[in-house]
Design a protein around this motif. Structure first.
Motif, PDB file in Angstrom:
ATOM      1  N   VAL A 210       0.853  -1.192   0.000  1.00 51.66           N
ATOM      2  CA  VAL A 210       0.000   0.000   0.000  1.00 51.66           C
ATOM      3  C   VAL A 210       0.886   1.238   0.000  1.00 51.66           C
ATOM      4  O   VAL A 210       1.731   1.416   0.882  1.00 51.66           O
ATOM      5  CB  VAL A 210      -0.941   0.013   1.218  1.00 51.66           C
ATOM      6  N   LEU A 211       0.674   2.100  -0.989  1.00 49.28           N
ATOM      7  CA  LEU A 211       1.469   3.332  -1.061  1.00 49.28           C
ATOM      8  C   LEU A 211       0.937   4.389  -0.091  1.00 49.28           C
ATOM      9  O   LEU A 211       1.697   4.995   0.651  1.00 49.28           O
ATOM     10  CB  LEU A 211       1.452   3.874  -2.489  1.00 49.28           C
ATOM     11  N   PHE A 212      -0.378   4.603  -0.117  1.00 47.24           N
ATOM     12  CA  PHE A 212      -1.006   5.542   0.811  1.00 47.24           C
ATOM     13  C   PHE A 212      -2.506   5.275   0.828  1.00 47.24           C
ATOM     14  O   PHE A 212      -3.027   4.500   0.018  1.00 47.24           O
ATOM     15  CB  PHE A 212      -0.714   7.006   0.436  1.00 47.24           C
ATOM     16  N   GLU A 213      -3.187   5.915   1.768  1.00 42.69           N
ATOM     17  CA  GLU A 213      -4.629   5.699   1.949  1.00 42.69           C
ATOM     18  C   GLU A 213      -5.338   7.042   2.020  1.00 42.69           C
ATOM     19  O   GLU A 213      -4.889   7.962   2.695  1.00 42.69           O
ATOM     20  CB  GLU A 213      -4.873   4.897   3.217  1.00 42.69           C
ATOM     21  N   ILE A 214      -6.443   7.157   1.282  1.00 38.23           N
ATOM     22  CA  ILE A 214      -7.235   8.394   1.265  1.00 38.23           C
ATOM     23  C   ILE A 214      -8.676   8.046   1.622  1.00 38.23           C
ATOM     24  O   ILE A 214      -9.366   7.365   0.858  1.00 38.23           O
ATOM     25  CB  ILE A 214      -7.196   9.069  -0.118  1.00 38.23           C
ATOM     26  N   GLY A 215      -9.127   8.504   2.785  1.00 38.19           N
ATOM     27  CA  GLY A 215     -10.506   8.271   3.176  1.00 38.19           C
ATOM     28  C   GLY A 215     -10.906   6.819   3.188  1.00 38.19           C
ATOM     29  O   GLY A 215     -12.023   6.462   2.806  1.00 38.19           O
ATOM     30  N   GLY A 216     -10.000   5.966   3.599  1.00 32.73           N
ATOM     31  CA  GLY A 216     -10.302   4.544   3.651  1.00 32.73           C
ATOM     32  C   GLY A 216     -10.013   3.800   2.362  1.00 32.73           C
ATOM     33  O   GLY A 216     -10.066   2.572   2.327  1.00 32.73           O
ATOM     34  N   PHE A 217      -9.718   4.549   1.290  1.00 31.34           N
ATOM     35  CA  PHE A 217      -9.393   3.905   0.014  1.00 31.34           C
ATOM     36  C   PHE A 217      -7.885   3.729  -0.091  1.00 31.34           C
ATOM     37  O   PHE A 217      -7.125   4.691  -0.012  1.00 31.34           O
ATOM     38  CB  PHE A 217      -9.896   4.747  -1.162  1.00 31.34           C
ATOM     39  N   LYS A 218      -7.449   2.486  -0.258  1.00 32.08           N
ATOM     40  CA  LYS A 218      -6.027   2.180  -0.315  1.00 32.08           C
ATOM     41  C   LYS A 218      -5.520   2.225  -1.754  1.00 32.08           C
ATOM     42  O   LYS A 218      -6.104   1.582  -2.639  1.00 32.08           O
ATOM     43  CB  LYS A 218      -5.759   0.796   0.286  1.00 32.08           C
ATOM     44  N   VAL A 219      -4.475   2.992  -1.951  1.00 28.14           N
ATOM     45  CA  VAL A 219      -3.806   3.036  -3.254  1.00 28.14           C
ATOM     46  C   VAL A 219      -2.637   2.057  -3.191  1.00 28.14           C
ATOM     47  O   VAL A 219      -1.660   2.275  -2.467  1.00 28.14           O
ATOM     48  CB  VAL A 219      -3.310   4.456  -3.578  1.00 28.14           C
ATOM     49  N   THR A 220      -2.752   0.964  -3.921  1.00 30.03           N
ATOM     50  CA  THR A 220      -1.747  -0.090  -3.865  1.00 30.03           C
ATOM     51  C   THR A 220      -0.659   0.114  -4.912  1.00 30.03           C
ATOM     52  O   THR A 220      -0.881   0.733  -5.956  1.00 30.03           O
ATOM     53  CB  THR A 220      -2.389  -1.467  -4.072  1.00 30.03           C
ATOM     54  N   SER A 221       0.493  -0.432  -4.618  1.00 23.49           N
ATOM     55  CA  SER A 221       1.594  -0.367  -5.578  1.00 23.49           C
ATOM     56  C   SER A 221       1.250  -1.160  -6.834  1.00 23.49           C
ATOM     57  O   SER A 221       1.654  -0.789  -7.940  1.00 23.49           O
ATOM     58  CB  SER A 221       2.873  -0.910  -4.942  1.00 23.49           C
ATOM     59  N   PHE A 222       0.468  -2.226  -6.666  1.00 22.52           N
ATOM     60  CA  PHE A 222       0.065  -3.013  -7.832  1.00 22.52           C
ATOM     61  C   PHE A 222      -0.800  -2.173  -8.771  1.00 22.52           C
ATOM     62  O   PHE A 222      -0.579  -2.148  -9.985  1.00 22.52           O
ATOM     63  CB  PHE A 222      -0.709  -4.257  -7.377  1.00 22.52           C
ATOM     64  N   GLY A 223      -1.773  -1.470  -8.195  1.00 22.57           N
ATOM     65  CA  GLY A 223      -2.646  -0.643  -9.020  1.00 22.57           C
ATOM     66  C   GLY A 223      -1.883   0.453  -9.738  1.00 22.57           C
ATOM     67  O   GLY A 223      -2.126   0.736 -10.922  1.00 22.57           O
ATOM     68  N   VAL A 224      -0.930   1.072  -9.028  1.00 20.19           N
ATOM     69  CA  VAL A 224      -0.130   2.139  -9.641  1.00 20.19           C
ATOM     70  C   VAL A 224       0.732   1.584 -10.762  1.00 20.19           C
ATOM     71  O   VAL A 224       0.838   2.188 -11.844  1.00 20.19           O
ATOM     72  CB  VAL A 224       0.745   2.826  -8.570  1.00 20.19           C
ATOM     73  N   MET A 225       1.338   0.426 -10.552  1.00 20.44           N
ATOM     74  CA  MET A 225       2.200  -0.155 -11.586  1.00 20.44           C
ATOM     75  C   MET A 225       1.400  -0.623 -12.787  1.00 20.44           C
ATOM     76  O   MET A 225       1.870  -0.537 -13.929  1.00 20.44           O
ATOM     77  CB  MET A 225       3.019  -1.313 -11.010  1.00 20.44           C
ATOM     78  N   ILE A 226       0.171  -1.102 -12.565  1.00 18.18           N
ATOM     79  CA  ILE A 226      -0.677  -1.476 -13.693  1.00 18.18           C
ATOM     80  C   ILE A 226      -1.015  -0.236 -14.519  1.00 18.18           C
ATOM     81  O   ILE A 226      -0.974  -0.250 -15.758  1.00 18.18           O
ATOM     82  CB  ILE A 226      -1.970  -2.168 -13.210  1.00 18.18           C
ATOM     83  N   ALA A 227      -1.331   0.868 -13.827  1.00 16.89           N
ATOM     84  CA  ALA A 227      -1.604   2.125 -14.539  1.00 16.89           C
ATOM     85  C   ALA A 227      -0.377   2.573 -15.318  1.00 16.89           C
ATOM     86  O   ALA A 227      -0.475   2.988 -16.482  1.00 16.89           O
ATOM     87  CB  ALA A 227      -2.037   3.197 -13.548  1.00 16.89           C
ATOM     88  N   LEU A 228       0.797   2.483 -14.683  1.00 16.71           N
ATOM     89  CA  LEU A 228       2.032   2.867 -15.363  1.00 16.71           C
ATOM     90  C   LEU A 228       2.337   1.950 -16.544  1.00 16.71           C
ATOM     91  O   LEU A 228       2.902   2.390 -17.546  1.00 16.71           O
ATOM     92  CB  LEU A 228       3.205   2.839 -14.372  1.00 16.71           C
ATOM     93  N   SER A 229       1.940   0.674 -16.423  1.00 14.92           N
ATOM     94  CA  SER A 229       2.192  -0.259 -17.529  1.00 14.92           C
ATOM     95  C   SER A 229       1.407   0.147 -18.774  1.00 14.92           C
ATOM     96  O   SER A 229       1.925   0.096 -19.898  1.00 14.92           O
ATOM     97  CB  SER A 229       1.832  -1.690 -17.110  1.00 14.92           C
ATOM     98  N   PHE A 230       0.151   0.569 -18.587  1.00 15.80           N
ATOM     99  CA  PHE A 230      -0.649   1.016 -19.729  1.00 15.80           C
ATOM    100  C   PHE A 230      -0.119   2.345 -20.278  1.00 15.80           C
ATOM    101  O   PHE A 230      -0.113   2.559 -21.499  1.00 15.80           O
ATOM    102  CB  PHE A 230      -2.112   1.151 -19.328  1.00 15.80           C
ATOM    103  N   LEU A 231       0.338   3.219 -19.402  1.00 12.03           N
ATOM    104  CA  LEU A 231       0.909   4.482 -19.863  1.00 12.03           C
ATOM    105  C   LEU A 231       2.196   4.248 -20.646  1.00 12.03           C
ATOM    106  O   LEU A 231       2.421   4.870 -21.702  1.00 12.03           O
ATOM    107  CB  LEU A 231       1.181   5.399 -18.671  1.00 12.03           C
ATOM    108  N   ALA A 232       3.045   3.351 -20.139  1.00  7.71           N
ATOM    109  CA  ALA A 232       4.292   3.040 -20.835  1.00  7.71           C
ATOM    110  C   ALA A 232       4.015   2.401 -22.192  1.00  7.71           C
ATOM    111  O   ALA A 232       4.642   2.743 -23.203  1.00  7.71           O
ATOM    112  CB  ALA A 232       5.151   2.114 -19.979  1.00  7.71           C
ATOM    113  N   ALA A 233       3.045   1.476 -22.216  1.00  7.70           N
ATOM    114  CA  ALA A 233       2.696   0.822 -23.474  1.00  7.70           C
ATOM    115  C   ALA A 233       2.105   1.823 -24.464  1.00  7.70           C
ATOM    116  O   ALA A 233       2.429   1.798 -25.664  1.00  7.70           O
ATOM    117  CB  ALA A 233       1.706  -0.315 -23.212  1.00  7.70           C
TER     118      ALA A 233
END
Length: 279
Positions: free
Chosen positions: A4-27
């Motif tokens: 978990v990178l950080f949490e906002i209002g109970g919503f967890k931003v995971t490193s997996f989710g961020v890397m998946i987003a970055l994978s689509f951006l890189a592609a």
């Protein structure tokens, strides 16, 4: 481990989710460069990347639900709404169908775009697998190699009990709660896929005369890469005690890629001055 990178209002931003987003951006970034190099509109890359992201995630989730039908049947809503459970081959199939549909709508040359997509897929996959490493997912079996990694907070943790549940032969003397060091197969995939990317870039000029060949080279190499890494993976879907479902799919992809590659190579070249049909 950085689940978990950080949490906002109970919503967890995971490193997996961020890397998946970055994978689509890189592609998408690399696809735009490849399309521009081909003399096509680079803006189409982000349109196609959007379709690949949506259809790919849906395909990855659907594949997981089918592969784990027993768990899905017990708690269908929980399985469907869970943020986990994304399988690469399901994502590949779903994303490919979405992109093919969009290519038809945009009237873009399928095989030429496929050649532009191949290196983008390799880069995106390499980035995405780093996300799996950061959350401790898709790791391998126990090893004493110097580069072995333990995942005490993995998904699930690399304990003796979880490894046994995956069908890994762990000595009975090892307590269930013991966290074992395992093959970091996520990083194996990242490294192997970056090598594939380098090979695609090297082969691109030689195969440019026949659109589609570069894509099927990628597909075959991706199948080989996945077949190899599955040897080290901790998996509970082994067939005949040795081979996983992913390895079976890998063999089918390699055979399909080889058949299409040879068919494209044997196809007669278009006559000079003649009309070239859109693939």
């Amino acid at each position: 481990m950085l689940p978990v990178l950080f949490e906002i209002g109970g919503f967890k931003v995971t490193s997996f989710g961020v890397m998946i987003a970055l994978s689509f951006l890189a592609a998408g970034w690399l696809l735009a460069r490849e399309l521009k190099r081909q003399g096509q509109d680079p803006e189409a890359a982000w349109d196609l990347a959007g379709w690949a992201a949506i259809c790919g995630i849906l395909g990855a989730k659907f594949y997981y639900l089918i592969l784990h039908f027993g768990e899905t049947a017990m708690d269908p809503w929980g399985a469907l709404l869970s943020r986990s459970g994304l399988v690469w081959y399901g994502g590949l199939i779903g994303g490919a169908l979405g992109v093919l549909f969009r290519l038809h709508q945009l009237k873009l040359p399928t095989w030429k775009v496929a050649d532009a997509v191949a290196p983008a897929l390799a880069l995106g996959y390499a980035v995405g697998r780093v996300g799996c490493f950061l959350v401790g997912d898709d790791y391998g079996g126990p090893t004493n190699a110097p580069w072995a990694v333990a995942f005490p907070q993995g998904a699930p943790p690399s304990t003796a009990a979880n490894l046994r549940a995956f069908g890994v032969d762990v000595p009975a003397s090892v307590p269930d709660s013991t966290v074992l060091s395992v093959h970091p197969t996520q990083l194996y995939e990242t490294g192997m896929t970056l090598i594939i990317l380098a090979l695609l870039v090297k082969l691109r000029p030689r195969l440019a005369a026949t659109p589609g060949q570069l894509f099927f080279v990628w597909l075959a190499l991706a199948g080989v890469e996945r077949f190899i890494v599955e040897i080290f993976r901790a998996k509970d879907d082994r067939l005949l005690g040795m081979f996983s479902v992913a390895q079976l799919i890998s063999v089918l992809l390699i055979a399909t890629a080889a058949a299409f590659y040879l068919a494209l190579r044997r196809a007669p070249a278009p006559k000079a001055g003649g009309r070239v049909a859109r693939a």
